[in-house]
Design a protein around this motif. Structure first.
Motif, PDB file in Angstrom:
ATOM      1  N   THR A  60       0.982  -1.252  -0.262  1.00 38.02           N
ATOM      2  CA  THR A  60       0.063   0.127   0.554  1.00 38.02           C
ATOM      3  C   THR A  60       0.956   1.287   0.275  1.00 38.02           C
ATOM      4  O   THR A  60       2.033   1.123   0.841  1.00 38.02           O
ATOM      5  CB  THR A  60      -1.116  -0.278   1.132  1.00 38.02           C
ATOM      6  N   VAL A  61       0.312   2.117  -0.729  1.00 35.75           N
ATOM      7  CA  VAL A  61       1.640   3.027  -0.788  1.00 35.75           C
ATOM      8  C   VAL A  61       1.030   4.143  -0.114  1.00 35.75           C
ATOM      9  O   VAL A  61       0.353   4.544   0.378  1.00 35.75           O
ATOM     10  CB  VAL A  61       1.732   4.223  -2.138  1.00 35.75           C
ATOM     11  N   ASP A  62       2.166   4.496   0.754  1.00 35.76           N
ATOM     12  CA  ASP A  62       2.103   5.649   2.508  1.00 35.76           C
ATOM     13  C   ASP A  62       1.864   7.201   1.693  1.00 35.76           C
ATOM     14  O   ASP A  62       2.555   7.626   0.827  1.00 35.76           O
ATOM     15  CB  ASP A  62       2.914   5.146   2.812  1.00 35.76           C
ATOM     16  N   THR A 461      21.357  -0.777  -6.177  1.00 35.62           N
ATOM     17  CA  THR A 461      21.759  -0.701  -5.509  1.00 35.62           C
ATOM     18  C   THR A 461      21.907   0.877  -5.137  1.00 35.62           C
ATOM     19  O   THR A 461      22.557   1.701  -4.383  1.00 35.62           O
ATOM     20  CB  THR A 461      23.609  -1.027  -5.987  1.00 35.62           C
ATOM     21  N   THR A 462      22.081   1.402  -6.391  1.00 32.54           N
ATOM     22  CA  THR A 462      21.786   3.125  -6.840  1.00 32.54           C
ATOM     23  C   THR A 462      20.831   3.677  -5.619  1.00 32.54           C
ATOM     24  O   THR A 462      21.194   4.351  -4.620  1.00 32.54           O
ATOM     25  CB  THR A 462      21.816   3.343  -7.736  1.00 32.54           C
ATOM     26  N   LEU A 463      19.774   3.401  -5.928  1.00 30.49           N
ATOM     27  CA  LEU A 463      18.228   3.960  -4.651  1.00 30.49           C
ATOM     28  C   LEU A 463      18.859   3.486  -3.598  1.00 30.49           C
ATOM     29  O   LEU A 463      18.231   4.674  -2.779  1.00 30.49           O
ATOM     30  CB  LEU A 463      17.791   2.832  -4.788  1.00 30.49           C
ATOM     31  N   ARG A 464      19.146   2.574  -3.082  1.00 29.97           N
ATOM     32  CA  ARG A 464      19.631   2.143  -1.663  1.00 29.97           C
ATOM     33  C   ARG A 464      20.721   3.511  -0.934  1.00 29.97           C
ATOM     34  O   ARG A 464      19.715   3.746   0.276  1.00 29.97           O
ATOM     35  CB  ARG A 464      19.884   0.880  -0.829  1.00 29.97           C
ATOM     36  N   GLY A 465      21.191   4.205  -1.549  1.00 28.90           N
ATOM     37  CA  GLY A 465      22.412   4.988  -1.781  1.00 28.90           C
ATOM     38  C   GLY A 465      21.546   6.213  -1.507  1.00 28.90           C
ATOM     39  O   GLY A 465      22.194   7.479  -0.565  1.00 28.90           O
ATOM     40  N   VAL A 466      20.273   6.647  -1.968  1.00 31.91           N
ATOM     41  CA  VAL A 466      19.461   7.927  -1.832  1.00 31.91           C
ATOM     42  C   VAL A 466      19.557   8.766  -0.147  1.00 31.91           C
ATOM     43  O   VAL A 466      20.023   9.680  -0.656  1.00 31.91           O
ATOM     44  CB  VAL A 466      18.454   7.550  -2.789  1.00 31.91           C
ATOM     45  N   PRO A 467      18.680   8.303  -0.149  1.00 34.17           N
ATOM     46  CA  PRO A 467      18.778   8.667   1.663  1.00 34.17           C
ATOM     47  C   PRO A 467      19.987   9.448   2.148  1.00 34.17           C
ATOM     48  O   PRO A 467      20.113  10.470   2.429  1.00 34.17           O
ATOM     49  CB  PRO A 467      18.235   7.827   2.388  1.00 34.17           C
ATOM     50  N   LYS A 468      20.639   8.784   2.167  1.00 33.50           N
ATOM     51  CA  LYS A 468      22.106   9.422   2.858  1.00 33.50           C
ATOM     52  C   LYS A 468      22.890  10.226   1.768  1.00 33.50           C
ATOM     53  O   LYS A 468      23.116  11.557   2.730  1.00 33.50           O
ATOM     54  CB  LYS A 468      22.805   8.013   3.225  1.00 33.50           C
ATOM     55  N   GLU A 495      10.888   5.605   1.477  1.00 40.96           N
ATOM     56  CA  GLU A 495       9.715   5.171   0.953  1.00 40.96           C
ATOM     57  C   GLU A 495      10.007   5.543   0.013  1.00 40.96           C
ATOM     58  O   GLU A 495       9.725   3.428  -0.621  1.00 40.96           O
ATOM     59  CB  GLU A 495       8.474   6.172   1.138  1.00 40.96           C
ATOM     60  N   LEU A 496      10.193   5.450  -1.307  1.00 42.11           N
ATOM     61  CA  LEU A 496      10.649   5.484  -2.756  1.00 42.11           C
ATOM     62  C   LEU A 496      12.276   3.626  -2.786  1.00 42.11           C
ATOM     63  O   LEU A 496      11.730   3.011  -3.639  1.00 42.11           O
ATOM     64  CB  LEU A 496      11.538   5.687  -3.903  1.00 42.11           C
ATOM     65  N   VAL A 497      13.111   4.130  -1.589  1.00 39.70           N
ATOM     66  CA  VAL A 497      13.695   2.467  -1.680  1.00 39.70           C
ATOM     67  C   VAL A 497      13.284   1.519  -0.825  1.00 39.70           C
ATOM     68  O   VAL A 497      12.833   0.479  -1.462  1.00 39.70           O
ATOM     69  CB  VAL A 497      15.247   2.856  -0.755  1.00 39.70           C
ATOM     70  N   ARG A 498      12.097   1.872   0.219  1.00 40.45           N
ATOM     71  CA  ARG A 498      11.448   0.079   0.132  1.00 40.45           C
ATOM     72  C   ARG A 498      10.301   0.086  -0.730  1.00 40.45           C
ATOM     73  O   ARG A 498      10.474  -1.681  -0.706  1.00 40.45           O
ATOM     74  CB  ARG A 498      10.284   0.898   1.822  1.00 40.45           C
ATOM     75  N   LEU A 499       9.654   0.976  -1.471  1.00 41.26           N
ATOM     76  CA  LEU A 499       8.573   0.613  -2.914  1.00 41.26           C
ATOM     77  C   LEU A 499       9.699  -0.571  -3.630  1.00 41.26           C
ATOM     78  O   LEU A 499       9.075  -1.569  -4.248  1.00 41.26           O
ATOM     79  CB  LEU A 499       8.031   1.189  -3.140  1.00 41.26           C
ATOM     80  N   ALA A 501      12.356  -2.095  -3.663  1.00 43.18           N
ATOM     81  CA  ALA A 501      12.825  -3.488  -2.715  1.00 43.18           C
ATOM     82  C   ALA A 501      12.194  -4.737  -2.938  1.00 43.18           C
ATOM     83  O   ALA A 501      12.166  -5.458  -3.395  1.00 43.18           O
ATOM     84  CB  ALA A 501      13.099  -3.171  -1.742  1.00 43.18           C
ATOM     85  N   CYS A 502      10.574  -3.732  -2.693  1.00 45.07           N
ATOM     86  CA  CYS A 502       9.472  -4.733  -2.479  1.00 45.07           C
ATOM     87  C   CYS A 502       8.850  -5.732  -3.898  1.00 45.07           C
ATOM     88  O   CYS A 502       8.199  -6.441  -3.829  1.00 45.07           O
ATOM     89  CB  CYS A 502       7.962  -3.866  -1.625  1.00 45.07           C
ATOM     90  N   ALA A 503       9.346  -3.986  -4.690  1.00 45.54           N
ATOM     91  CA  ALA A 503       8.673  -4.655  -6.189  1.00 45.54           C
ATOM     92  C   ALA A 503      10.089  -5.752  -6.871  1.00 45.54           C
ATOM     93  O   ALA A 503       9.512  -6.803  -7.464  1.00 45.54           O
ATOM     94  CB  ALA A 503       8.980  -3.366  -7.587  1.00 45.54           C
ATOM     95  N   VAL A 504      11.278  -5.957  -6.344  1.00 47.21           N
ATOM     96  CA  VAL A 504      12.021  -6.861  -7.195  1.00 47.21           C
ATOM     97  C   VAL A 504      11.677  -8.218  -5.663  1.00 47.21           C
ATOM     98  O   VAL A 504      11.519  -9.146  -7.121  1.00 47.21           O
ATOM     99  CB  VAL A 504      13.425  -5.995  -6.416  1.00 47.21           C
ATOM    100  N   SER A 505      11.218  -8.524  -4.610  1.00 40.00           N
ATOM    101  CA  SER A 505      10.702  -9.335  -3.910  1.00 40.00           C
ATOM    102  C   SER A 505       9.881 -10.181  -4.760  1.00 40.00           C
ATOM    103  O   SER A 505       9.502 -11.090  -4.360  1.00 40.00           O
ATOM    104  CB  SER A 505      10.370  -9.366  -2.294  1.00 40.00           C
ATOM    105  N   LYS A 506       8.827  -9.319  -5.115  1.00 38.55           N
ATOM    106  CA  LYS A 506       7.329  -9.678  -5.308  1.00 38.55           C
ATOM    107  C   LYS A 506       7.379 -10.348  -6.954  1.00 38.55           C
ATOM    108  O   LYS A 506       7.027 -11.199  -7.458  1.00 38.55           O
ATOM    109  CB  LYS A 506       6.297  -8.648  -5.938  1.00 38.55           C
ATOM    110  N   ALA A 507       8.634  -9.820  -8.023  1.00 42.00           N
ATOM    111  CA  ALA A 507       8.710 -10.142  -8.654  1.00 42.00           C
ATOM    112  C   ALA A 507       9.694 -11.400  -9.216  1.00 42.00           C
ATOM    113  O   ALA A 507       8.946 -12.460  -9.666  1.00 42.00           O
ATOM    114  CB  ALA A 507       9.776  -8.892  -9.977  1.00 42.00           C
ATOM    115  N   ARG A 508      10.371 -11.206  -7.616  1.00 45.35           N
ATOM    116  CA  ARG A 508      11.343 -12.710  -8.086  1.00 45.35           C
ATOM    117  C   ARG A 508       9.927 -14.058  -7.551  1.00 45.35           C
ATOM    118  O   ARG A 508      10.474 -14.547  -7.917  1.00 45.35           O
ATOM    119  CB  ARG A 508      12.383 -12.683  -6.995  1.00 45.35           C
ATOM    120  N   GLN A 509       9.108 -13.748  -6.448  1.00 46.70           N
ATOM    121  CA  GLN A 509       8.166 -14.236  -5.872  1.00 46.70           C
ATOM    122  C   GLN A 509       7.489 -14.970  -6.820  1.00 46.70           C
ATOM    123  O   GLN A 509       6.946 -16.193  -7.408  1.00 46.70           O
ATOM    124  CB  GLN A 509       7.912 -13.819  -4.606  1.00 46.70           C
ATOM    125  N   ASP A 510       7.083 -14.109  -8.164  1.00 43.79           N
ATOM    126  CA  ASP A 510       6.046 -13.968  -9.270  1.00 43.79           C
ATOM    127  C   ASP A 510       6.454 -15.242 -10.623  1.00 43.79           C
ATOM    128  O   ASP A 510       6.542 -16.104 -10.991  1.00 43.79           O
ATOM    129  CB  ASP A 510       5.370 -13.165  -9.759  1.00 43.79           C
TER     130      ASP A 510
END
Length: 514
Positions: A60-62, A461-468, A495-499, A501-510
């Motif tokens: 769910t989008v925050d 990998t790039t996105l995870r470093g953005v908040p810092k 939140e973008l990083v979290r979403l 990562a969720c997209a990658v996990s969902k695609a792998r599961q699918d």
């Protein structure tokens, strides 16, 4: 552009469900949505966008984190609200000190908005008889100069410092008089207001100011080259007017690509002959920040004028209203042509300031890199992304071309963030909003491509470093609005990083199946 075009040609790129809309219609109530942060010729309502993100991520989008605050460059309500206008000008000797400081600064070489010699006439009018013709424009010009001096932090050793927004508002309140009088002082005032609005991220207001300034430029004849054969000298009114034209032209072409709105200056109605030996002087000036300013020092201007012309071509060929009727082959042809034009410009720069095709933490950086050269590299990567993003409008195009351009877009946005990581320690604090724009635009583009192709290139990998990275941005004056916006950006990028990562996990599961 280059070796990446021969790789990953068989990789499939998933499409999001946007529909095409003319760029002129981009200023809709949904302009603050994530989709509208890209100039890729697509449009999604906020609801469509949330549904798409949730379908890709299974989350769910925050709204509080992604849509709480509109980005400043798309916000029409952002502006001067909190400070009353100054009631009187500072004493003339104080203003004369500010004039000396500005004209001797590096900023005046990038933004040559005033001529020290000609500004004496402006001061005479501003501090002279109230009812003299042009007096109101002259006062506005003084207020605008003060706002820019304080914006750039050039008032540190001078007395009577006031809030720069109060001065900007005082200058803006004189706009009816500026339009009626149509003087050189009035034109200078409006262009300095553009500077102020641009650096505070208020691009909607800056776009309106550019439209007014352009009419004054035409009225005063600045859109045509001076017939004078004399050597450049800032005290010559025709030469100073030409500087003001190039300033306005540079702002106009950059703002139109950021907002999606048409430019105010039509190239076909202007003489775009560059200053004599411009390319050689540009290279030399970009490599040294300590050159003393004199009236015969040719300005740098905020962007390389040749790059501003390319930006004009990019908008006209890929994002103007007429391009809605372009076929896929025509769009591809325009992308190739503009890509080649941009590459020729890149290769024309001195190796010490030439942007590398891509940038990562191992890429060597010139030790003499200054703020102007930094902004030039960021503008280059942004142009690469803007040109190749148009490939998304080529429905039914060749997969090889689509994959190639998509990789170039991703590479340019990753280079933007990697380069900022390296360059932020030497970036001037007044460039906060400008640099933030490049960073956020790159982040949004990468996030969107993660959703479209979560099992493709490793963008996370790039996105995870953005908040810092966002926490490292230099801020000259930590105002309440900047602090609030930085907090929003921290929540936003996290939140973008979290979403993502969720997209990658969902695609792998699918992909694994039940």
């Amino acid at each position: 552009m280059r070796s990446v075009r021969s790789t990953r040609e068989s990789e499939e790129v998933a499409e999001s469900p946007p529909i095409f809309i003319h760029p002129a219609h981009s200023n809709t109530p949904a302009r603050g949505t994530l989709a509208m942060a890209y100039l890729d010729g697509t449009y999604m309502t906020a609801e469509e966008e949330r549904n798409w993100i949730e379908a890709c991520t299974g989350e769910t989008v925050d709204n509080a984190k992604l849509y709480a605050i509109e980005l400043p460059w798309s916000n029409t309500a952002h502006g001067f609200r909190s400070h009353p206008p100054s009631s009187a000008l500072p004493p003339r000797p104080t203003v004369e000190k500010y004039v000396d400081v500005y004209c001797s600064s590096f900023q005046s070489r990038v933004f040559p908005v005033i001529s020290k010699t000609l500004f004496t006439e402006t001061l005479d009018l501003a501090y002279g008889t109230e009812d003299a013709f042009g007096a109101e424009s002259a006062k506005s010009c003084v207020y605008a100069l003060l706002s820019v001096v304080f914006l750039f932090g050039l008032n540190d050793n001078l007395v009577e410092a006031h809030d720069c927004e109060a001065y900007a508002l005082a200058a803006q309140n004189s706009m009816p008089s500026l339009i009626q009088e149509m003087t050189l002082s009035g034109l200078q005032s409006i262009i300095m207001l553009i500077q102020h609005q641009y650096f505070l991220g208020d691009l909607q207001a800056a776009a309106v100011s550019v439209s007014i300034a352009s009419r004054l430029l035409f009225k005063l004849g600045a859109h045509v080259a001076s017939p004078s054969d004399s050597h450049y000298h800032k005290s010559v009114p025709e030469h100073h007017l030409r500087d003001l034209f190039w300033l306005c032209y540079s702002f106009d072409k950059d703002i139109c690509l950021r907002t999606g709105q048409p430019p105010c200056i039509n190239d076909t109605h202007c003489d775009l002959t560059l200053p004599v030996d411009y390319a050689q002087m540009q290279d030399a000036n970009l490599q040294r920040e300590t050159v003393s300013n004199t009236d015969d020092t040719v300005p740098l201007f905020p962007f390389d004028l040749r790059l501003s012309m390319i930006k004009s071509d990019v908008y006209q060929a890929l994002y103007s209203a007429n391009t809605a009727r372009k076929s896929a082959p025509d769009i591809l042809s325009s992308i190739r042509s503009l890509d080649q034009e941009l590459e020729q410009w890149r290769l024309s720069l001195h190796p010490d300031i030439r942007p590398p095709l891509s940038f990562n933490q191992e890429t060597p950086v010139s030790s003499g890199l200054n703020t102007q050269a930094i902004m030039l590299r960021l503008a280059y990567y942004h142009c690469v992304a803007i040109i190749h993003q148009a490939i998304e409008r080529c429905r039914g195009g060749q997969p090889r071309e689509i994959v190639s351009s998509t990789m170039l877009v991703n590479g340019a946005n990753q280079s933007t963030l990697s380069f900022l990581e390296t360059a932020l320690p030497v970036l001037a604090g007044e460039c906060f909003w400008v640099a933030i724009f490049y960073a956020v635009t790159a982040v949004l583009a990468l996030f969107r491509n993660v959703l479209k192709n979560p099992l493709g290139p490793r963008l996370m990998t790039t996105l995870r470093g953005v908040p810092k990275l966002m926490q490292k941005f230099p801020i000259r004056t930590p105002t309440l609005s900047v602090i609030i916006h930085m907090q929003f950006l921290n929540n936003f990028t996290t939140e973008l990083v979290r979403l993502g990562a969720c997209a990658v996990s969902k695609a792998r599961q699918d992909a694994r199946g039940p």
